[in-house]
Design a protein around this motif. Sequence first.
Motif, PDB file in Angstrom:
ATOM      1  N   PRO A  89       0.813  -1.225   0.000  1.00 25.93           N
ATOM      2  CA  PRO A  89       0.000   0.000   0.000  1.00 25.93           C
ATOM      3  C   PRO A  89       0.844   1.271   0.000  1.00 25.93           C
ATOM      4  O   PRO A  89       0.452   2.263  -0.615  1.00 25.93           O
ATOM      5  N   CYS A  90       2.003   1.240   0.638  1.00 31.71           N
ATOM      6  CA  CYS A  90       2.859   2.437   0.616  1.00 31.71           C
ATOM      7  C   CYS A  90       3.320   2.734  -0.805  1.00 31.71           C
ATOM      8  O   CYS A  90       3.335   3.885  -1.239  1.00 31.71           O
ATOM      9  N   ASP A  91       3.692   1.686  -1.540  1.00 35.30           N
ATOM     10  CA  ASP A  91       4.194   1.880  -2.898  1.00 35.30           C
ATOM     11  C   ASP A  91       3.095   2.287  -3.879  1.00 35.30           C
ATOM     12  O   ASP A  91       3.272   3.200  -4.677  1.00 35.30           O
ATOM     13  N   PHE A  92       1.964   1.599  -3.857  1.00 33.02           N
ATOM     14  CA  PHE A  92       0.963   1.879  -4.894  1.00 33.02           C
ATOM     15  C   PHE A  92      -0.033   2.961  -4.503  1.00 33.02           C
ATOM     16  O   PHE A  92      -0.774   3.449  -5.342  1.00 33.02           O
ATOM     17  N   PHE A  93      -0.044   3.374  -3.245  1.00 28.26           N
ATOM     18  CA  PHE A  93      -0.994   4.401  -2.842  1.00 28.26           C
ATOM     19  C   PHE A  93      -0.343   5.558  -2.085  1.00 28.26           C
ATOM     20  O   PHE A  93      -0.371   6.696  -2.524  1.00 28.26           O
ATOM     21  N   LEU A  94       0.239   5.269  -0.942  1.00 27.42           N
ATOM     22  CA  LEU A  94       0.602   6.316   0.012  1.00 27.42           C
ATOM     23  C   LEU A  94       1.612   7.324  -0.519  1.00 27.42           C
ATOM     24  O   LEU A  94       1.396   8.537  -0.422  1.00 27.42           O
ATOM     25  N   TRP A  95       2.738   6.848  -1.080  1.00 31.71           N
ATOM     26  CA  TRP A  95       3.781   7.792  -1.495  1.00 31.71           C
ATOM     27  C   TRP A  95       3.271   8.758  -2.564  1.00 31.71           C
ATOM     28  O   TRP A  95       3.521   9.963  -2.499  1.00 31.71           O
ATOM     29  N   GLY A  96       2.554   8.257  -3.534  1.00 32.01           N
ATOM     30  CA  GLY A  96       2.011   9.134  -4.579  1.00 32.01           C
ATOM     31  C   GLY A  96       0.989  10.112  -4.039  1.00 32.01           C
ATOM     32  O   GLY A  96       0.976  11.296  -4.411  1.00 32.01           O
ATOM     33  N   TYR A  97       0.136   9.626  -3.162  1.00 33.73           N
ATOM     34  CA  TYR A  97      -0.882  10.483  -2.549  1.00 33.73           C
ATOM     35  C   TYR A  97      -0.232  11.629  -1.779  1.00 33.73           C
ATOM     36  O   TYR A  97      -0.596  12.790  -1.935  1.00 33.73           O
ATOM     37  N   LEU A  98       0.765  11.282  -0.948  1.00 34.71           N
ATOM     38  CA  LEU A  98       1.440  12.308  -0.155  1.00 34.71           C
ATOM     39  C   LEU A  98       2.197  13.292  -1.044  1.00 34.71           C
ATOM     40  O   LEU A  98       2.160  14.512  -0.810  1.00 34.71           O
ATOM     41  N   LYS A  99       2.881  12.789  -2.069  1.00 36.43           N
ATOM     42  CA  LYS A  99       3.623  13.681  -2.977  1.00 36.43           C
ATOM     43  C   LYS A  99       2.680  14.660  -3.663  1.00 36.43           C
ATOM     44  O   LYS A  99       3.004  15.849  -3.821  1.00 36.43           O
ATOM     45  N   ASP A 100       1.505  14.184  -4.091  1.00 33.59           N
ATOM     46  CA  ASP A 100       0.541  15.074  -4.745  1.00 33.59           C
ATOM     47  C   ASP A 100       0.151  16.229  -3.826  1.00 33.59           C
ATOM     48  O   ASP A 100       0.037  17.375  -4.270  1.00 33.59           O
ATOM     49  N   ILE A 101      -0.064  15.937  -2.564  1.00 30.44           N
ATOM     50  CA  ILE A 101      -0.463  16.976  -1.612  1.00 30.44           C
ATOM     51  C   ILE A 101       0.721  17.886  -1.285  1.00 30.44           C
ATOM     52  O   ILE A 101       0.614  19.111  -1.336  1.00 30.44           O
ATOM     53  N   VAL A 102       1.849  17.288  -0.941  1.00 31.32           N
ATOM     54  CA  VAL A 102       3.020  18.060  -0.501  1.00 31.32           C
ATOM     55  C   VAL A 102       3.515  18.997  -1.594  1.00 31.32           C
ATOM     56  O   VAL A 102       3.872  20.152  -1.328  1.00 31.32           O
ATOM     57  N   PHE A 103       3.528  18.546  -2.826  1.00 34.73           N
ATOM     58  CA  PHE A 103       4.106  19.356  -3.895  1.00 34.73           C
ATOM     59  C   PHE A 103       3.070  20.124  -4.716  1.00 34.73           C
ATOM     60  O   PHE A 103       3.406  20.703  -5.749  1.00 34.73           O
ATOM     61  N   LYS A 104       1.821  20.151  -4.236  1.00 39.86           N
ATOM     62  CA  LYS A 104       0.814  21.007  -4.879  1.00 39.86           C
ATOM     63  C   LYS A 104       1.310  22.449  -4.843  1.00 39.86           C
ATOM     64  O   LYS A 104       1.186  23.201  -5.792  1.00 39.86           O
ATOM     65  N   LYS A 105       1.879  22.836  -3.708  1.00 38.40           N
ATOM     66  CA  LYS A 105       2.555  24.128  -3.548  1.00 38.40           C
ATOM     67  C   LYS A 105       3.944  23.792  -3.015  1.00 38.40           C
ATOM     68  O   LYS A 105       4.113  23.533  -1.827  1.00 38.40           O
TER      69      LYS A 105
END
Length: 124
Positions: free
Chosen positions: A60-76
């Motif tokens: 789940p970290c590989d296919f979900f969590l890391w991408g989800y967090l990156k999308d939020i963190v790097f939105k700005k």
Amino acid sequence: MLVEYVWPKLKRKKFYFQHDGAGAHYAIAVREWLDENFSDHWIGRRGPFDWPARSPDLTPCDFFLWGYLKDIVFKKPPATLMELQQSIEEACEQVTEEMCRKACRSVMQRLRDCLHREGHFLSY
């Protein structure tokens, strides 16, 4: 980051640490540190629980969590290290228990798909 930020928050908890297989993370010094601090409780390339460096995204970290967090963190994009840390913490707070349950429920199907594709990466 692992030594100064993650370890102080986790050192008294009992869990398994999953380490990715990136080249920089495979250094002998890193593996020795993990052996010393997580003993037989880390998962990763040449660790107590070996995990291939370029494996299909099955956790789940590989296919979900890391991408989800990156999308939020790097939105700005954060301008400073403190902003980055704050943004990561805020993003983690947005992960709900139901999101985690949903990701975990999908693991068995991902494993079946991986077997069907003979170990090749999955594209969803």
